[in-house]
Write an enzyme that holds these catalytic residues in place. Structure first.
Site, PDB file in Angstrom:
ATOM      1  N   THR A 185       0.857  -1.189   0.000  1.00 15.68           N
ATOM      2  CA  THR A 185       0.000   0.000   0.000  1.00 15.68           C
ATOM      3  C   THR A 185       0.886   1.228   0.000  1.00 15.68           C
ATOM      4  OG1 THR A 185      -0.042   0.072   2.384  1.00 15.68           O
ATOM      5  CG2 THR A 185      -1.853  -1.077   1.309  1.00 15.68           C
ATOM      6  N   LYS A 439     -11.222  19.303  11.365  1.00 15.72           N
ATOM      7  CA  LYS A 439     -11.915  19.402  12.648  1.00 15.72           C
ATOM      8  C   LYS A 439     -12.035  20.874  13.005  1.00 15.72           C
ATOM      9  CE  LYS A 439     -10.721  14.787  13.852  1.00 15.72           C
ATOM     10  NZ  LYS A 439      -9.510  14.008  13.827  1.00 15.72           N
ATOM     11  N   TRP A 444     -16.760  17.908  12.459  1.00 11.71           N
ATOM     12  CA  TRP A 444     -15.998  17.458  11.300  1.00 11.71           C
ATOM     13  C   TRP A 444     -16.555  18.040  10.003  1.00 11.71           C
ATOM     14  CZ3 TRP A 444     -14.724  11.506  11.897  1.00 11.71           C
ATOM     15  CH2 TRP A 444     -13.969  11.321  13.057  1.00 11.71           C
TER      16      TRP A 444
HETATM   17  P1  AMP Z   1      -5.604   1.971  -2.640  1.00 13.14           P
HETATM   18  O1  AMP Z   1      -5.261   0.880  -1.711  1.00 13.14           O
HETATM   19  O2  AMP Z   1      -4.426   2.648  -3.239  1.00 13.14           O
HETATM   20  O3  AMP Z   1      -6.594   1.554  -3.661  1.00 13.14           O
HETATM   21  O4  AMP Z   1      -6.300   3.117  -1.775  1.00 13.14           O
HETATM   22  C1  AMP Z   1      -7.448   2.865  -1.016  1.00 13.14           C
HETATM   23  C2  AMP Z   1      -8.026   4.166  -0.547  1.00 13.14           C
HETATM   24  O5  AMP Z   1      -8.430   4.970  -1.646  1.00 13.14           O
HETATM   25  C3  AMP Z   1      -9.286   4.014   0.278  1.00 13.14           C
HETATM   26  O6  AMP Z   1      -8.999   3.686   1.612  1.00 13.14           O
HETATM   27  C4  AMP Z   1      -9.922   5.374   0.108  1.00 13.14           C
HETATM   28  O7  AMP Z   1      -9.370   6.325   0.987  1.00 13.14           O
HETATM   29  C5  AMP Z   1      -9.552   5.741  -1.299  1.00 13.14           C
HETATM   30  N1  AMP Z   1     -10.659   5.439  -2.206  1.00 13.14           N
HETATM   31  C6  AMP Z   1     -10.803   4.368  -3.006  1.00 13.14           C
HETATM   32  N2  AMP Z   1     -11.931   4.446  -3.718  1.00 13.14           N
HETATM   33  C7  AMP Z   1     -12.547   5.594  -3.350  1.00 13.14           C
HETATM   34  C8  AMP Z   1     -13.771   6.242  -3.707  1.00 13.14           C
HETATM   35  N3  AMP Z   1     -14.574   5.741  -4.618  1.00 13.14           N
HETATM   36  N4  AMP Z   1     -14.061   7.396  -3.087  1.00 13.14           N
HETATM   37  C9  AMP Z   1     -13.246   7.935  -2.172  1.00 13.14           C
HETATM   38  N5  AMP Z   1     -12.091   7.377  -1.800  1.00 13.14           N
HETATM   39  C10 AMP Z   1     -11.739   6.221  -2.377  1.00 13.14           C
END
Ligand code: AMP
Length: 542
Positions: A185, A439, A444
């Protein structure tokens, strides 16, 4: 009493066996890194994956060995994945958009032994590999004619290497819990954390993804994963498309609007998926050229919040159904999808967009809840937001090496780090990353909601909202905007545009205009960098 059904382990290479047998002639079309469009079939991909597995096994690699790939979405990358898994190995996708030192750190952490690399990333590989002593061999996804001079030791051209095998190999038999893939990640703080997929979790995830109210693909679809295989498994499409027997179109290295449109059109793509930034480029291209999307039925948009204006444009101007999806690398990655339920029948116009704006509901196999800071479950009222937690058979139970243990609890819930609310229909909406939420006076403010609204303004190309220190309220929102080419919106324009759309106390205290907003390697707005950039920003007195 035990059931008397067969033990048939859920193994990823069985997906490819099925594709080759039932859909053997279905094509995999790739824009190659060398340039031309290349065509192969599931039967040919399987035959070549067997060669990959045979060679790796013969050269001393086996169960549990991590084999890295630094590559675009192409047929070759797909063959290598299945070959690696089929000899018991663990494909480890590397994101080339990370800094070289970070990639080297990740490879060392994973203990990668082999690297498959695309021609585009030779210079990157030459910088990284000397820092990773565990790498013994580099296989360049090309043929002898295109093989460049390289300082990499033990580098060989993939096509030459494959000539050493006849493909007479039987996939290894493993237990379904065995690891088959790895992806780190892109943590914005601290070191990246490794997610380790199992054969079972990938197979189950692929089945879940295919379900009608999830991605809903079939063997009649032409599926183009624009989302890279190095970004959370191309959202599972490299497994679900062969499982269902869909034609696959792999966009290779080019993701600009013109290149994406060309493939959508010439290959008659019916289903595609990527992050909003990609679709912004495509929509701009369509606006500039007047081109249309006659073949495309569905586009899955996720990775960051899909702006309302984007959904409206795809659906109203181009007749393409938008499925807003949310997920994470830790979830293989699908978490929720915004396909509408019968309860939403009869909604039209803005009321329908209100629902489509949400990230949707989970398919079978994902459970979710929102909790407050004391871990008390919050009501599903579509308003009360809290920490979003998930569990399921394709959700991580730990990170590689035990990092980030605090995100997992005894009941198996994984704390996503996202803040969200859930409504009575079970539709979840992300309001923020926990670390980005503003905040203000103990309340929030959702930065994502403000950003979504701001990009609806006709002069705004991109928008980000961050919290800036405030003497009275702790933090107040600052709207950072990239204007569309040739447009010069003012602060007053933008605030007036937002007025009435959010509570008054949510309105940004200030607007800053910039040429560019920084992005992470997976296309998300890099709020840490923005906060740093505006650390000393002085908000105007109220
Ligand atoms: P990744 O592991 O790089 O795909 O990142 C995951 C993160 O991307 C999630 O925990 C969210 O914070 C963000 N994320 C993924 N899809 C969305 C979405 N449709 N809307 C808002 N945030 C998203």
């Amino acid at each position: 009493m035990h059931g008397l059904m067969q033990d048939w382990p859920l193994l990823c290479h069985k997906i490819l066996d099925h594709a080759a047998r039932q859909h053997g002639g279905r094509e995999i079309v790739s824009r190659s890194v060398e340039g031309p469009i290349e065509r192969t079939t599931y039967a040919a991909v399987r035959a070549r994956a067997l060669k990959v597995a045979q060679l790796l096994a013969r050269q001393g690699y086996g169960e549990g060995d991590r084999i890295a790939t630094l590559a675009w979405n192409t047929g070759r990358h797909l063959e290598a994945w299945y070959g690696i898994m089929g000899m018991g190995g663990v494909y480890h996708t590397l994101n080339p958009r990370l800094f070289p030192d970070q990639i080297a750190w990740i490879m060392k952490d994973a203990g990668d032994r082999v690297l498959f690399v695309d021609l585009s990333f030779m210079a990157l590989a030459e910088a990284i590999v000397p820092q990773v002593p565990s790498i013994e061999k580099v296989i360049v996804f090309t043929d002898a004619a295109h093989m460049p001079q390289t300082s990499l030791e033990n580098a060989v051209a993939y096509e030459e290497w494959l000539k050493g095998a006849d493909g007479d190999f039987a996939w290894v038999t493993l237990e379904e819990g065995a690891a088959c893939g790895m992806c780190y990640t892109s943590g914005t703080t601290g070191n990246p954390k490794g997610v380790v997929y199992s054969h079972r979790s990938n197979v189950l995830h692929a089945m879940i993804a295919c379900m009608p109210d999830a991605m809903g693909i079939s063997c009649r679809d032409v599926v183009m994963p624009v989302v890279p295989m190095f970004h959370a498994n191309a959202w599972g499409l490299a497994q679900s498309a062969p499982m269902i027997g869909a034609t696959l179109v792999m966009p290779g290295p080019r993701m600009d609007g013109a290149a994406i449109w060309e493939l959508l059109d010439t290959e008659r793509v019916s289903f595609t998926a990527a992050v909003p930034t990609v679709w912004l480029m495509l929509l701009n291209h369509l606006e500039e050229t007047g081109r249309k999307l006659p073949h495309l039925n569905k586009v899955v948009i996720g990775g960051s919040a899909c702006p309302r204006a984007m959904t409206r444009k795809f659906e109203a101007d181009y007749g393409v159904e938008v499925i807003h999806a949310w997920g994470m690398t830790e979830m293989s990655p699908l978490g929720t999808l915004g396909t509408l339920k019968p309860e939403h029948d009869g909604l039209a116009g803005e009321a329908r967009l209100d629902v489509k704006q949400k990230q949707g509901f989970p398919p079978f196999g994902v459970e979710m809840k929102v909790t407050d800071d004391e871990n008390r479950e919050l009501p599903w009222d579509g308003r009360t937001f809290g920490r979003l937690k998930v569990r399921g058979p394709a959700v991580a139970k730990a990170y590689y090496g035990g990092a980030g243990a605090e995100q997992f609890d005894e009941e198996g819930w994984f704390d996503t780090g996202d803040v969200a609310h859930i409504d009575a229909e079970g539709f979840m909406q992300i309001t923020d990353r926990a670390k980005d939420v503003i905040k203000s006076g103990g309340e929030w403010i959702s930065t994502i909601e403000l950003e979504n609204l701001a990009v609806g303004h006709p002069d705004v190309a991109e928008a980000a909202v961050i919290g800036v220190a405030h003497p009275k309220w702790d933090e107040r929102p600052l709207l950072v905007v990239v204007a569309k080419a040739g447009r010069t919106p003012t602060k007053a324009d933008l605030i007036a545009y937002l007025e009435g759309k959010v509570a008054k106390w949510w309105l940004p205290d200030d607007v800053a205009f910039v040429d560019e907003i920084p992005h992470t390697a997976t296309g998300k707005i890099q709020k840490t960098t923005l906060r740093e950039q505006f650390r000393d920003h002085v908000l105007p007195a109220a």
